[in-house]
Design a protein around this motif. Structure first.
Motif, PDB file in Angstrom:
ATOM      1  N   SER A  35       1.312  -0.964   0.198  1.00  0.00           N
ATOM      2  CA  SER A  35       0.086   0.446  -0.457  1.00  0.00           C
ATOM      3  C   SER A  35       1.090   1.360   0.404  1.00  0.00           C
ATOM      4  O   SER A  35       0.361   1.889  -0.924  1.00  0.00           O
ATOM      5  CB  SER A  35      -1.539   0.208   1.562  1.00  0.00           C
ATOM      6  OG  SER A  35       0.033  -0.053   2.689  1.00  0.00           O
ATOM      7  N   LYS A  36       1.917   1.123   0.695  1.00  0.00           N
ATOM      8  CA  LYS A  36       3.082   2.261   0.648  1.00  0.00           C
ATOM      9  C   LYS A  36       3.528   2.494  -0.831  1.00  0.00           C
ATOM     10  O   LYS A  36       3.437   3.683  -1.227  1.00  0.00           O
ATOM     11  CB  LYS A  36       3.838   2.012   1.639  1.00  0.00           C
ATOM     12  CG  LYS A  36       3.341   2.667   3.228  1.00  0.00           C
ATOM     13  CD  LYS A  36       4.500   2.069   4.210  1.00  0.00           C
ATOM     14  CE  LYS A  36       3.786   2.208   5.437  1.00  0.00           C
ATOM     15  NZ  LYS A  36       2.918   0.968   5.837  1.00  0.00           N
ATOM     16  N   LEU A  37       3.747   1.552  -1.253  1.00  0.00           N
ATOM     17  CA  LEU A  37       4.713   1.263  -2.463  1.00  0.00           C
ATOM     18  C   LEU A  37       4.095   1.593  -3.805  1.00  0.00           C
ATOM     19  O   LEU A  37       3.933   2.871  -4.290  1.00  0.00           O
ATOM     20  CB  LEU A  37       4.974  -0.188  -2.931  1.00  0.00           C
ATOM     21  CG  LEU A  37       5.953   0.056  -3.793  1.00  0.00           C
ATOM     22  CD1 LEU A  37       6.787   0.597  -4.131  1.00  0.00           C
ATOM     23  CD2 LEU A  37       6.245  -1.523  -4.412  1.00  0.00           C
ATOM     24  N   GLU A  38       2.862   1.586  -3.115  1.00  0.00           N
ATOM     25  CA  GLU A  38       1.472   1.340  -4.134  1.00  0.00           C
ATOM     26  C   GLU A  38       1.373   3.934  -4.796  1.00  0.00           C
ATOM     27  O   GLU A  38       1.494   4.143  -5.479  1.00  0.00           O
ATOM     28  CB  GLU A  38       0.608   1.550  -4.134  1.00  0.00           C
ATOM     29  CG  GLU A  38      -0.284   0.616  -4.724  1.00  0.00           C
ATOM     30  CD  GLU A  38      -1.174  -0.008  -4.104  1.00  0.00           C
ATOM     31  OE1 GLU A  38      -2.559  -0.848  -4.990  1.00  0.00           O
ATOM     32  OE2 GLU A  38      -2.231   0.256  -3.587  1.00  0.00           O
ATOM     33  N   GLN A  47       2.494  11.619   0.954  1.00  0.00           N
ATOM     34  CA  GLN A  47       2.366  11.775   2.103  1.00  0.00           C
ATOM     35  C   GLN A  47       2.373  10.589   3.257  1.00  0.00           C
ATOM     36  O   GLN A  47       1.859   9.805   3.255  1.00  0.00           O
ATOM     37  CB  GLN A  47       1.086  12.552   2.228  1.00  0.00           C
ATOM     38  CG  GLN A  47      -0.212  13.479   1.402  1.00  0.00           C
ATOM     39  CD  GLN A  47       0.186  14.401   1.751  1.00  0.00           C
ATOM     40  OE1 GLN A  47      -0.199  14.461   2.830  1.00  0.00           O
ATOM     41  NE2 GLN A  47      -0.215  15.243   0.855  1.00  0.00           N
ATOM     42  N   PHE A  48       3.623  10.917   3.921  1.00  0.00           N
ATOM     43  CA  PHE A  48       4.438  10.447   4.440  1.00  0.00           C
ATOM     44  C   PHE A  48       4.835  10.904   5.823  1.00  0.00           C
ATOM     45  O   PHE A  48       5.342  11.720   5.709  1.00  0.00           O
ATOM     46  CB  PHE A  48       5.104   9.563   3.699  1.00  0.00           C
ATOM     47  CG  PHE A  48       5.468   8.456   5.310  1.00  0.00           C
ATOM     48  CD1 PHE A  48       4.145   6.904   4.425  1.00  0.00           C
ATOM     49  CD2 PHE A  48       6.466   7.792   5.159  1.00  0.00           C
ATOM     50  CE1 PHE A  48       5.078   5.699   5.228  1.00  0.00           C
ATOM     51  CE2 PHE A  48       6.912   6.611   6.518  1.00  0.00           C
ATOM     52  CZ  PHE A  48       5.642   5.546   6.182  1.00  0.00           C
ATOM     53  N   SER A  59      12.213   8.598   4.701  1.00  0.00           N
ATOM     54  CA  SER A  59      11.100   7.339   5.741  1.00  0.00           C
ATOM     55  C   SER A  59      10.765   6.446   5.376  1.00  0.00           C
ATOM     56  O   SER A  59      10.257   5.747   5.189  1.00  0.00           O
ATOM     57  CB  SER A  59      10.820   8.547   6.581  1.00  0.00           C
ATOM     58  OG  SER A  59      11.393   9.610   7.485  1.00  0.00           O
ATOM     59  N   TRP A  60       9.789   7.164   3.780  1.00  0.00           N
ATOM     60  CA  TRP A  60       8.578   6.961   2.671  1.00  0.00           C
ATOM     61  C   TRP A  60       9.657   5.008   2.181  1.00  0.00           C
ATOM     62  O   TRP A  60       8.774   4.210   2.214  1.00  0.00           O
ATOM     63  CB  TRP A  60       7.707   7.116   2.005  1.00  0.00           C
ATOM     64  CG  TRP A  60       7.412   6.535   1.226  1.00  0.00           C
ATOM     65  CD1 TRP A  60       5.966   5.597   1.154  1.00  0.00           C
ATOM     66  CD2 TRP A  60       7.357   5.922  -0.966  1.00  0.00           C
ATOM     67  NE1 TRP A  60       6.257   5.053  -0.213  1.00  0.00           N
ATOM     68  CE2 TRP A  60       6.599   5.445  -1.069  1.00  0.00           C
ATOM     69  CE3 TRP A  60       8.813   6.471  -1.300  1.00  0.00           C
ATOM     70  CZ2 TRP A  60       7.229   4.861  -2.418  1.00  0.00           C
ATOM     71  CZ3 TRP A  60       8.965   5.659  -2.131  1.00  0.00           C
ATOM     72  CH2 TRP A  60       8.147   4.956  -2.732  1.00  0.00           C
ATOM     73  N   PHE A  65      11.312  -0.649   1.279  1.00  0.00           N
ATOM     74  CA  PHE A  65      11.965  -1.412   1.998  1.00  0.00           C
ATOM     75  C   PHE A  65      12.256  -2.642   2.602  1.00  0.00           C
ATOM     76  O   PHE A  65      11.817  -3.311   2.083  1.00  0.00           O
ATOM     77  CB  PHE A  65      13.405  -1.062   1.821  1.00  0.00           C
ATOM     78  CG  PHE A  65      14.771  -1.625   1.945  1.00  0.00           C
ATOM     79  CD1 PHE A  65      14.861  -2.359   0.899  1.00  0.00           C
ATOM     80  CD2 PHE A  65      15.225  -2.463   3.168  1.00  0.00           C
ATOM     81  CE1 PHE A  65      15.948  -3.277   0.511  1.00  0.00           C
ATOM     82  CE2 PHE A  65      16.194  -3.042   2.978  1.00  0.00           C
ATOM     83  CZ  PHE A  65      16.801  -3.699   2.152  1.00  0.00           C
ATOM     84  N   ALA A  66      12.001  -2.256   3.649  1.00  0.00           N
ATOM     85  CA  ALA A  66      11.558  -2.880   5.132  1.00  0.00           C
ATOM     86  C   ALA A  66      10.370  -3.660   4.392  1.00  0.00           C
ATOM     87  O   ALA A  66      10.236  -5.016   5.169  1.00  0.00           O
ATOM     88  CB  ALA A  66      11.637  -2.461   6.477  1.00  0.00           C
ATOM     89  N   GLU A  67       9.593  -2.934   4.730  1.00  0.00           N
ATOM     90  CA  GLU A  67       7.992  -3.947   4.526  1.00  0.00           C
ATOM     91  C   GLU A  67       7.897  -4.781   3.603  1.00  0.00           C
ATOM     92  O   GLU A  67       6.761  -5.558   3.663  1.00  0.00           O
ATOM     93  CB  GLU A  67       7.101  -2.602   4.404  1.00  0.00           C
ATOM     94  CG  GLU A  67       6.506  -1.843   6.680  1.00  0.00           C
ATOM     95  CD  GLU A  67       5.554  -0.291   6.750  1.00  0.00           C
ATOM     96  OE1 GLU A  67       4.533  -0.964   5.797  1.00  0.00           O
ATOM     97  OE2 GLU A  67       5.356  -0.475   8.137  1.00  0.00           O
TER      98      GLU A  67
END
Length: 144
Positions: A35-38, A47-48, A59-60, A65-67
């Motif tokens: 969902s963050k990669l999208e 927006q993060f 930060s994003w 990368f991690a998630e």
């Protein structure tokens, strides 16, 4: 290299349990990362939050990368111990910085993931993993 890929030498039932834990933690966290990669493919600016003061984009990117990418590595069991490090850092930031002032209920999931990642970092991926395959190949090469 041998240490990085060491899956641990466990009985089949323990390796099966490690597989189930890796698959669950990897798949569930992968959805968060996806969902963050999208957001990178959207038309709106990202927006993060910037909990560490390194910038919103950095930060994003570190979180994605991690998630996403490290969770994928967990799913297949490749470099499992290394893959847990960014995931642990992300969960520490989520629990103690992003949700630092929130009630325990908001921190609970991040803390649970953190404990799972710590356990996987200690135990390794188990025999049902890409780490096991690489580890065995490395051992075969050394014996020649």
């Amino acid at each position: 290299m041998k240490t990085i890929f060491n899956p641990g030498s466990y009985q089949k039932n323990i390796s099966l349990a490690l597989l189930l834990i890796r698959l669950a933690a990897g798949a569930f966290m992968l959805t968060h990362g996806w969902s963050k990669l999208e957001k990178a493919f959207g038309t709106e600016p990202i927006q993060f939050s910037d909990p560490l003061g390194i910038g919103v984009t950095a930060s994003w990117a570190l979180t994605v990368f991690a998630e996403f990418f490290c969770s994928f590595l967990l799913l297949i069991g490749l470099t499992t111990r290394l893959a847990t490090i960014p995931l642990m850092i992300t969960m520490i930031v989520a629990a103690f910085i992003v949700h630092g002032d929130d009630p325990f209920g908001k921190k609970e999931l991040a803390l649970f993931y953190l404990l799972v990642y710590i356990a996987l970092a200690i135990a390794g991926a188990g025999r049902y993993s890409a780490d096991n395959w690489v580890f065995n190949r490395l051992n075969q090469r050394r014996k020649r």
